[in-house]
Design a protein around this motif. Structure first.
Motif, mmCIF file in Angstrom:
data_model
loop_
_atom_site.group_PDB
_atom_site.id
_atom_site.type_symbol
_atom_site.label_atom_id
_atom_site.label_comp_id
_atom_site.label_asym_id
_atom_site.label_seq_id
_atom_site.Cartn_x
_atom_site.Cartn_y
_atom_site.Cartn_z
ATOM 1 N N ILE A 111 0.401 -4.147 2.631
ATOM 2 C CA ILE A 111 -0.027 -2.972 1.885
ATOM 3 C C ILE A 111 1.332 -2.684 1.383
ATOM 4 O O ILE A 111 2.507 -2.964 1.632
ATOM 5 C CB ILE A 111 -0.180 -1.731 2.912
ATOM 6 C CG1 ILE A 111 0.886 -1.800 4.305
ATOM 7 C CG2 ILE A 111 -1.750 -1.732 3.761
ATOM 8 C CD1 ILE A 111 0.709 -0.125 4.813
ATOM 9 N N LYS A 112 1.335 -2.270 0.042
ATOM 10 C CA LYS A 112 2.303 -1.688 -0.847
ATOM 11 C C LYS A 112 2.449 -0.299 -0.794
ATOM 12 O O LYS A 112 1.315 0.485 -0.997
ATOM 13 C CB LYS A 112 2.012 -2.469 -2.149
ATOM 14 C CG LYS A 112 2.479 -3.878 -2.246
ATOM 15 C CD LYS A 112 2.355 -4.332 -3.652
ATOM 16 C CE LYS A 112 2.639 -5.959 -3.484
ATOM 17 N NZ LYS A 112 3.676 -6.498 -4.032
ATOM 18 N N VAL A 113 3.532 0.306 -1.061
ATOM 19 C CA VAL A 113 3.792 1.359 -1.033
ATOM 20 C C VAL A 113 4.689 1.992 -2.168
ATOM 21 O O VAL A 113 5.746 1.434 -2.079
ATOM 22 C CB VAL A 113 4.189 2.050 0.394
ATOM 23 C CG1 VAL A 113 4.539 3.775 0.305
ATOM 24 C CG2 VAL A 113 3.572 1.848 1.393
ATOM 25 N N SER A 114 4.537 3.038 -2.775
ATOM 26 C CA SER A 114 5.374 3.503 -4.113
ATOM 27 C C SER A 114 6.205 4.366 -3.441
ATOM 28 O O SER A 114 5.745 5.594 -2.962
ATOM 29 C CB SER A 114 4.493 3.916 -5.286
ATOM 30 O OG SER A 114 5.533 4.202 -6.264
ATOM 31 N N VAL A 115 7.471 4.267 -3.170
ATOM 32 C CA VAL A 115 8.349 5.362 -2.600
ATOM 33 C C VAL A 115 9.109 5.854 -3.630
ATOM 34 O O VAL A 115 9.993 5.388 -4.426
ATOM 35 C CB VAL A 115 9.197 4.688 -1.693
ATOM 36 C CG1 VAL A 115 10.094 5.639 -0.842
ATOM 37 C CG2 VAL A 115 8.289 3.824 -0.563
ATOM 38 N N TRP A 116 9.110 7.384 -3.628
ATOM 39 C CA TRP A 116 9.830 7.992 -4.737
ATOM 40 C C TRP A 116 11.146 8.534 -4.211
ATOM 41 O O TRP A 116 11.235 9.293 -3.007
ATOM 42 C CB TRP A 116 9.031 9.303 -5.061
ATOM 43 C CG TRP A 116 9.620 10.220 -6.041
ATOM 44 C CD1 TRP A 116 9.772 10.236 -7.254
ATOM 45 C CD2 TRP A 116 10.053 11.427 -5.589
ATOM 46 N NE1 TRP A 116 10.430 11.262 -7.992
ATOM 47 C CE2 TRP A 116 10.557 11.927 -7.048
ATOM 48 C CE3 TRP A 116 10.296 12.288 -4.720
ATOM 49 C CZ2 TRP A 116 11.248 13.319 -6.914
ATOM 50 C CZ3 TRP A 116 10.853 13.454 -4.622
ATOM 51 C CH2 TRP A 116 11.482 13.902 -5.871
ATOM 52 N N LEU A 117 12.169 8.392 -4.749
ATOM 53 C CA LEU A 117 13.434 8.648 -4.212
ATOM 54 C C LEU A 117 13.671 9.936 -5.217
ATOM 55 O O LEU A 117 13.952 9.635 -6.327
ATOM 56 C CB LEU A 117 14.485 7.529 -4.292
ATOM 57 C CG LEU A 117 14.067 6.154 -3.749
ATOM 58 C CD1 LEU A 117 15.113 5.138 -3.953
ATOM 59 C CD2 LEU A 117 14.306 6.681 -2.080
#
Length: 190
Positions: free
Chosen positions: A127-133
């Motif tokens: 699974i790929k997750v787009s993580v917002w910093l």
């Protein structure tokens, strides 16, 4: 020309192998404003990010950067995770400091305000997750948010569980080492 190729091609191949070997070392340096900065070493964490350094860029109301985190289920069975809703494809996540400043204040993360549902990743699946910093300006914060609160060395953590739960946020989490990313640095964009 053929004689020259016979000499140059092996030399170029050896140089490529030497450069490749340097990048496989424990850590990598990056030139940053004419100063070599030691990047965090890649490790065998089950979550891997697409970079070892992220640059917070100024946006209206604050700063932001984006990480792509990839998790491969190394087990022989399914793993379960909390997601924001039934329509959300990926897991919720958290971002935490790591290393020498692991106890320092951090203002760079997401606050989840949503219904939680179970998600599943089968054995061997990815699974790929787009993580917002992100970090808001928050001029009235007390105590005031300092620039140092927004930058440093961090890891992404995914809420991976060994079994599904009627309340996904209360499942039995895998140990932290089995659901965290490699370390990465967050710096201000120049």
């Amino acid at each position: 020309m053929r004689a020259l190729n016979r000499i140059l091609l092996p030399l170029l191949g050896a140089a490529a192998v030497a450069v490749s070997a340097c990048h496989d070392s424990a850590s990598v340096t990056e030139a940053h404003n004419d100063v070599d900065v030691l990047l965090p070493a890649r490790d065998a964490s089950p979550v891997q990010t697409d970079s070892a350094r992220y640059h917070l860029r100024r946006v209206p109301g604050g700063y932001e950067a984006n990480v792509v985190a990839t998790f491969v289920n190394p087990t022989t069975g399914p793993l379960y995770y909390s997601r924001c809703s039934m329509q959300s494809p990926g897991p919720m996540y958290s971002v935490r400091r790591t290393g020498q400043d692991s106890t320092a204040v951090a203002h760079i993360s997401t606050a989840w305000a949503c219904f939680s549902a179970n998600g599943v990743v089968a054995a061997g699946d990815t699974i790929k997750v787009s993580v917002w910093l992100g970090s808001a300006d928050s001029p009235n914060a007390s105590p005031a948010i300092k620039d140092a609160d927004r930058i440093g060395r961090f890891r992404v953590e995914l809420p991976m569980c060994s079994a599904p739960s009627p309340n996904p946020s209360a499942c039995t989490m895998l140990p932290q080492s089995q659901r965290q990313s490699n370390a990465f640095d967050v710096v201000f964009e120049r």
